[in-house]
Enzyme design. Structure first.
Site, PDB file in Angstrom:
ATOM      1  N   GLU A 168       1.144  -1.240  -0.224  1.00  0.00           N
ATOM      2  CA  GLU A 168       0.149   0.005  -0.142  1.00  0.00           C
ATOM      3  C   GLU A 168       0.925   1.105   0.102  1.00  0.00           C
ATOM      4  O   GLU A 168       0.974   1.759   0.585  1.00  0.00           O
ATOM      5  CB  GLU A 168      -0.911  -0.418   2.101  1.00  0.00           C
ATOM      6  CG  GLU A 168      -1.596  -1.008   1.275  1.00  0.00           C
ATOM      7  CD  GLU A 168      -2.774  -1.666   2.305  1.00  0.00           C
ATOM      8  OE1 GLU A 168      -2.526  -2.693   2.790  1.00  0.00           O
ATOM      9  OE2 GLU A 168      -3.031  -0.195   3.238  1.00  0.00           O
ATOM     10  N   ASN A 218       1.537  -5.395  -2.996  1.00  0.00           N
ATOM     11  CA  ASN A 218       1.017  -5.968  -2.744  1.00  0.00           C
ATOM     12  C   ASN A 218      -0.236  -4.294  -2.626  1.00  0.00           C
ATOM     13  O   ASN A 218       0.207  -3.679  -2.155  1.00  0.00           O
ATOM     14  CB  ASN A 218       0.795  -6.449  -1.568  1.00  0.00           C
ATOM     15  CG  ASN A 218      -0.101  -7.193  -0.866  1.00  0.00           C
ATOM     16  OD1 ASN A 218      -1.440  -7.770  -2.137  1.00  0.00           O
ATOM     17  ND2 ASN A 218      -1.194  -6.329  -0.040  1.00  0.00           N
ATOM     18  N   HIS A 254     -10.492  -5.827  -1.232  1.00  0.00           N
ATOM     19  CA  HIS A 254     -11.922  -6.426   0.047  1.00  0.00           C
ATOM     20  C   HIS A 254     -12.648  -5.073  -1.029  1.00  0.00           C
ATOM     21  O   HIS A 254     -12.785  -3.988  -0.667  1.00  0.00           O
ATOM     22  CB  HIS A 254     -10.653  -4.829   0.959  1.00  0.00           C
ATOM     23  CG  HIS A 254      -9.812  -5.982   1.494  1.00  0.00           C
ATOM     24  ND1 HIS A 254      -9.689  -7.107   2.470  1.00  0.00           N
ATOM     25  CD2 HIS A 254      -8.454  -5.716   1.525  1.00  0.00           C
ATOM     26  CE1 HIS A 254      -8.934  -7.038   3.197  1.00  0.00           C
ATOM     27  NE2 HIS A 254      -7.761  -6.451   2.650  1.00  0.00           N
ATOM     28  N   GLU A 282      -6.011 -11.090  -0.877  1.00  0.00           N
ATOM     29  CA  GLU A 282      -6.316 -10.351   1.051  1.00  0.00           C
ATOM     30  C   GLU A 282      -8.475 -10.530   0.580  1.00  0.00           C
ATOM     31  O   GLU A 282      -9.034  -9.078   0.827  1.00  0.00           O
ATOM     32  CB  GLU A 282      -6.414  -9.523   1.176  1.00  0.00           C
ATOM     33  CG  GLU A 282      -4.915  -9.382   1.378  1.00  0.00           C
ATOM     34  CD  GLU A 282      -4.076  -7.911   2.270  1.00  0.00           C
ATOM     35  OE1 GLU A 282      -3.464  -7.965   2.142  1.00  0.00           O
ATOM     36  OE2 GLU A 282      -5.752  -6.677   2.995  1.00  0.00           O
ATOM     37  N   ASP A 284     -12.213 -10.866   0.405  1.00  0.00           N
ATOM     38  CA  ASP A 284     -13.222 -10.783   1.088  1.00  0.00           C
ATOM     39  C   ASP A 284     -14.695  -9.640   0.218  1.00  0.00           C
ATOM     40  O   ASP A 284     -14.081  -8.768  -0.225  1.00  0.00           O
ATOM     41  CB  ASP A 284     -13.364  -9.800   2.576  1.00  0.00           C
ATOM     42  CG  ASP A 284     -12.239  -9.381   2.750  1.00  0.00           C
ATOM     43  OD1 ASP A 284     -11.451  -8.748   3.877  1.00  0.00           O
ATOM     44  OD2 ASP A 284     -12.086  -8.023   1.977  1.00  0.00           O
TER      45      ASP A 284
END
Ligand code: G3I
Length: 365
Positions: A168, A218, A254, A282, A284
């Protein structure tokens, strides 16, 4: 004898009624959201159906959670430490490294033939107090950076073969995260202290420490921020030109049920166009971003299901050699970092949700 026919049909009737009664109970239980009558093809675990690694996260608490640990072992072929490898956990003081939690998770996975993906070496968040208070000059900061990367990769060499080297580093507007601006509240001490080229040096230090490790950048938001995606693609092009070692890109994803499949597919296409390994790192899919629901509706569950299918199926269309894998950011809705929501494949009772069957179907396409 003459009554035997009647007895048999009465018994059949009773047996039929019992069977119906069992299924009916399953359908009406809203709480565990699991599907009505589940064809047993879904008994085949995700890691067996998938043609690439499928993963989840672990923490020390996973070991004392039987249902969660069983799901990790039965369903997944890759694990990322949710927090145990971050600097806050591994460097409690300026002079000590603590590998107790990360080693426990790594050893468990190695024993069970589960891949471990390292997360994360350099991130602007989860910084220990000694670091945020550190008053040293840029040379001293550079030494902290280099020591961290070298120590982590040397310690896990041969057991952890891939890393989120930097996490990030860009704002949603595509600028490098550094100082707070009118549009960007989140800051990065690494960029402030080490300058805008610190990301490249992280990858160089990592490659020096473990030349065999696969090195990833990432980030999140590639599905909604074309500016951030452009910044990441420009960084990759720059690294290739300068010979900076980078092997892969992590798409955190996400996301939520309102996000269009087209946006998700576009992000996958854009980043896989680099030719680098691609990790949906990651995943979701939240359903309650506005926090207006106390229970997921059938429509929400079905939308989440079809989105899981879309992501798995589309991911399979990228070149096989780039398919590093898909990792879910949580084992079940009971232990997700997102509260008051149902973003994962297993519900709060660790039962399979429609999302699980959707992801499974997508892997099969
Ligand atoms: O370990 C301390 C514990 O000693 C202390 O008592 C407790 C109370 O404050 O905090 C514990 O640390 C928490 C840590 O999770 C471990 O549970 C931190 O406060 C908490 O902020 C941290 O949250 C994690 C967050 O990253 C920040 O590191 C979430 O679990 C984790 O899911 C989340 O994951 C991030 C990825 O790494 C990067 N991408 C986004 C993703 C979601 O934010």
């Amino acid at each position: 004898m003459k009554y035997s026919g009647i007895i048999v049909s009465v018994l059949n009737l009773l047996f039929g009624l019992l069977l119906f009664w069992g299924c009916a109970a399953k359908i009406t239980d809203d709480n565990n959201t699991s599907n009505p009558v589940v064809p047993d093809k879904y008994a085949v675990p995700l890691k067996v159906v998938a043609t690439f690694p499928v993963g989840t996260v672990m923490s020390l608490s996973t070991f004392s959670n039987g249902p969660a640990l069983a799901i990790v072992k039965n369903e997944f072929s890759s694990v990322t430490c949710e927090n145990a490898m971050k600097i806050a956990a591994t460097q409690p003081t300026s002079t000590t490294f603590n590998f107790s939690e990360s080693d426990s998770i790594t050893s468990y996975c190695v024993r069970n033939g589960i891949r471990v993906h390292g997360h994360t070496l350099v991130w602007h968040q989860s910084l220990p107090a000694w670091l945020t208070a550190f008053q040293g000059d840029s040379a001293a900061w550079e030494n902290i950076l280099k020591t961290r990367i070298k120590t982590m990769l040397t310690h896990f060499k041969g057991r952890v073969k891939s890393w989120d080297v930097v996490n990030e580093a860009f704002n949603d507007d595509g600028t490098l995260r550094a100082f707070a601006t009118a549009t960007n509240s989140k800051t990065s001490m690494w960029a402030q202290k080490l300058g805008k080229d610190y990301v490249a040096r992280c990858f160089q230090y990592a490659h020096e420490a473990d030349p065999d490790a696969k090195l990833f950048y990432n980030d999140y938001g590639q599905e909604y921020s074309s500016a951030k995606t452009a910044a990441i693609l420009a960084m990759v092009a720059d690294f290739k030109k300068r010979g900076i070692p980078i092997d892969g890109l992590g798409l955190q994803f996400h996301t939520n049920i309102q996000r269009s499949d087209a946006d998700l597919k576009n992000a996958i296409s854009q980043l896989s166009s680099t030719g680098l390994l691609l990790h949906i790192s990651e995943l979701d899919i939240s359903m309650n971003s506005a926090q207006t629901f106390t229970q997921p509706t059938t429509t929400m569950l079905d939308t989440q299901k079809s989105k899981m299918t879309a992501i798995a199926a589309f991911y399979k269309t990228i070149p096989v050699l780039q398919q590093f894998g898909i990792t879910f950011w949580g084992i079940s809705d009971a232990n997700s970092w997102i509260t008051n929501d149902w973003p994962l494949l297993f519900d709060k009772t660790y039962s399979k949700k429609p999302a699980y069957f959707g992801f499974w179907d997508g892997l099969k396409q």
